[in-house]
Design an enzyme around this catalytic site. Sequence first.
Site, mmCIF file in Angstrom:
data_model
loop_
_atom_site.group_PDB
_atom_site.id
_atom_site.type_symbol
_atom_site.label_atom_id
_atom_site.label_comp_id
_atom_site.label_asym_id
_atom_site.label_seq_id
_atom_site.Cartn_x
_atom_site.Cartn_y
_atom_site.Cartn_z
ATOM 1 N N ASP A 191 29.737 36.899 28.780
ATOM 2 C CA ASP A 191 30.403 36.548 30.041
ATOM 3 C C ASP A 191 29.366 36.509 31.159
ATOM 4 O OD1 ASP A 191 31.741 36.346 32.419
ATOM 5 O OD2 ASP A 191 33.283 37.810 31.918
ATOM 6 N N HIS A 224 28.973 38.813 38.454
ATOM 7 C CA HIS A 224 28.511 40.099 37.921
ATOM 8 C C HIS A 224 27.014 40.322 38.082
ATOM 9 C CE1 HIS A 224 32.489 40.409 36.343
ATOM 10 N NE2 HIS A 224 32.352 39.275 35.685
ATOM 11 N N ILE A 262 30.005 42.938 40.713
ATOM 12 C CA ILE A 262 30.940 43.924 40.168
ATOM 13 C C ILE A 262 30.846 43.989 38.645
ATOM 14 C CG2 ILE A 262 32.516 43.573 42.109
ATOM 15 C CD1 ILE A 262 34.355 42.003 40.231
ATOM 16 N N GLY A 316 35.546 43.589 33.989
ATOM 17 C CA GLY A 316 36.687 44.445 33.665
ATOM 18 C C GLY A 316 36.654 44.889 32.206
HETATM 19 C C1 LIG Z 1 35.999 35.794 36.043
HETATM 20 C C2 LIG Z 1 35.983 37.221 36.434
HETATM 21 C C3 LIG Z 1 35.863 38.177 35.493
HETATM 22 C C4 LIG Z 1 35.947 39.605 35.789
HETATM 23 O O1 LIG Z 1 35.735 40.402 34.941
HETATM 24 S S1 LIG Z 1 36.337 40.157 37.351
HETATM 25 C C5 LIG Z 1 36.258 41.933 37.165
HETATM 26 C C6 LIG Z 1 37.536 42.565 36.754
HETATM 27 N N1 LIG Z 1 38.591 42.305 37.686
HETATM 28 C C7 LIG Z 1 38.647 42.887 38.905
HETATM 29 O O2 LIG Z 1 37.785 43.631 39.321
HETATM 30 C C8 LIG Z 1 39.869 42.592 39.709
HETATM 31 C C9 LIG Z 1 40.262 43.763 40.544
HETATM 32 N N2 LIG Z 1 41.585 43.569 41.114
HETATM 33 C C10 LIG Z 1 41.775 43.115 42.364
HETATM 34 O O3 LIG Z 1 40.831 42.864 43.090
HETATM 35 C C11 LIG Z 1 43.212 42.951 42.830
HETATM 36 O O4 LIG Z 1 44.059 43.762 42.086
HETATM 37 C C12 LIG Z 1 43.722 41.498 42.717
HETATM 38 C C13 LIG Z 1 42.887 40.596 43.633
HETATM 39 C C14 LIG Z 1 43.663 40.992 41.272
HETATM 40 C C15 LIG Z 1 45.207 41.456 43.175
HETATM 41 O O5 LIG Z 1 45.329 42.122 44.371
HETATM 42 P P1 LIG Z 1 46.404 41.660 45.443
HETATM 43 O O6 LIG Z 1 46.152 40.260 45.878
HETATM 44 O O7 LIG Z 1 46.421 42.714 46.512
HETATM 45 O O8 LIG Z 1 47.733 41.648 44.607
HETATM 46 P P2 LIG Z 1 49.101 42.372 44.952
HETATM 47 O O9 LIG Z 1 49.564 41.950 46.313
HETATM 48 O O10 LIG Z 1 48.979 43.832 44.650
HETATM 49 O O11 LIG Z 1 50.102 41.742 43.842
HETATM 50 C C16 LIG Z 1 50.542 40.404 43.949
HETATM 51 C C17 LIG Z 1 51.231 40.034 42.635
HETATM 52 O O12 LIG Z 1 50.218 39.839 41.637
HETATM 53 C C18 LIG Z 1 50.398 40.771 40.585
HETATM 54 N N3 LIG Z 1 49.074 41.335 40.262
HETATM 55 C C19 LIG Z 1 48.321 42.061 41.097
HETATM 56 N N4 LIG Z 1 47.202 42.438 40.490
HETATM 57 C C20 LIG Z 1 47.275 41.941 39.240
HETATM 58 C C21 LIG Z 1 46.405 42.030 38.124
HETATM 59 N N5 LIG Z 1 45.264 42.740 38.216
HETATM 60 N N6 LIG Z 1 46.772 41.432 36.985
HETATM 61 C C22 LIG Z 1 47.926 40.755 36.893
HETATM 62 N N7 LIG Z 1 48.819 40.645 37.937
HETATM 63 C C23 LIG Z 1 48.467 41.235 39.082
HETATM 64 C C24 LIG Z 1 51.297 41.882 41.130
HETATM 65 O O13 LIG Z 1 52.051 42.499 40.094
HETATM 66 C C25 LIG Z 1 52.147 41.143 42.114
HETATM 67 O O14 LIG Z 1 53.195 40.496 41.450
HETATM 68 P P3 LIG Z 1 54.704 41.114 41.479
HETATM 69 O O15 LIG Z 1 55.073 41.242 42.911
HETATM 70 O O16 LIG Z 1 55.523 40.152 40.719
HETATM 71 O O17 LIG Z 1 54.632 42.459 40.803
#
Ligand SMILES: C/C=C/C(=O)SCCNC(=O)CCNC(=O)[C@H](O)C(C)(C)COP(=O)(O)OP(=O)(O)OC[C@H]1O[C@@H](n2cnc3c(N)ncnc32)[C@H](O)[C@@H]1OP(=O)(O)O
Length: 281
Positions: free
Chosen positions: A187, A192, A207, A210
């Site tokens: 990846d 990253h 970062i 995940g």
């Molecule tokens: C290509 C990249 C590869 C990687 O590896 S990236 C590294 C790993 N990932 C991360 O580090 C991501 C970390 N997470 C975040 O930064 C945040 O977390 C998000 C930006 C993903 C979401 O945050 P927010 O915009 O504040 O979402 P909300 O307002 O809490 O929720 C909105 C709706 O979206 C759903 N949701 C939120 N987070 C996730 C998730 N992580 N996976 C799947 N769905 C998600 C919720 O449930 C809800 O929907 P409902 O109101 O229907 O419940």
Amino acid sequence: MTERSEPGGVGGRPSTGNTSEWQGKDLGSRTVTYDETRAILYALAVGADASDLDLVFEERLRVLPTFALTLAQWAPDALGSAGAFDVGTAVHGTQRLRVLQPLPRSGTVEMTARVAEVWDKGSAAVFDVAVESAYFSATWSIFAPGRGGFGGERGPSARRRPEADPSGELSVRTASNQAALYRLLGDRHHLHIDPEAAKTAGMPRPIMHGLCTLAAITLPLASSLGAHPADLRELEGRFAAPVFPGDELRVETWKDDGGTTLFEAAAADRTVISAALARFA
Ligand SMILES: C/C=C/C(=O)SCCNC(=O)CCNC(=O)[C@H](O)C(C)(C)COP(=O)(O)OP(=O)(O)OC[C@H]1O[C@@H](n2cnc3c(N)ncnc32)[C@H](O)[C@@H]1OP(=O)(O)O
């Protein structure tokens, strides 16, 4: 690996079309071959110690089941490259893995992938990419800002944190070079490694992947349960907030009746992995 995954963030194109059109899209199949060296490098990248001989010594090697997720990384990357979402801003939201049989020390894995669901979260879309193989089935949920609002179903919300007090607690320290090492397994999303790409995605610096964080937790978790990490049968977790290389994670665990361990991980004062579970044989 003889078949290299399409690197996410490299060669992707801007998202196009109505988001709902991606529902059910067939992402094709891929055959990936790997050797023992790659499986050992993977174990080291997710935090195996030199003393974990079953994970790092070819004479005794047992392949970590989460290694399968690096073999299947081509699938979500293919969807990004096809234009379903903007690879510069989308993040990996949730991961599920179900192990069907142990991966061989080296060998060939055939996989098929499709877009199982597209959920409309209003300001964002969540694309569920399902990968099937004889060894495992896995689903990537990709959280794509700006791709919601297409009139689709909202889909499920995450499982809540258990109300009971945790039954256990672990500490996991990520290494400052861990994302730089892990990306070599497939990846190569710029987020990253490249501070500019991280800034574009709204992050102060590069970062952790995940999947690297999630896999890194399974090693001490297995040990705390008296299980072998290669005996992982099921794994799931939502990436709730970014983890930065070097972060120390506090992992809280809860025993479930069916032999499953629920867990959450926090870095400093923020939950970084929620709604997570692991089950070992
Ligand atoms: C290509 C990249 C590869 C990687 O590896 S990236 C590294 C790993 N990932 C991360 O580090 C991501 C970390 N997470 C975040 O930064 C945040 O977390 C998000 C930006 C993903 C979401 O945050 P927010 O915009 O504040 O979402 P909300 O307002 O809490 O929720 C909105 C709706 O979206 C759903 N949701 C939120 N987070 C996730 C998730 N992580 N996976 C799947 N769905 C998600 C919720 O449930 C809800 O929907 P409902 O109101 O229907 O419940």
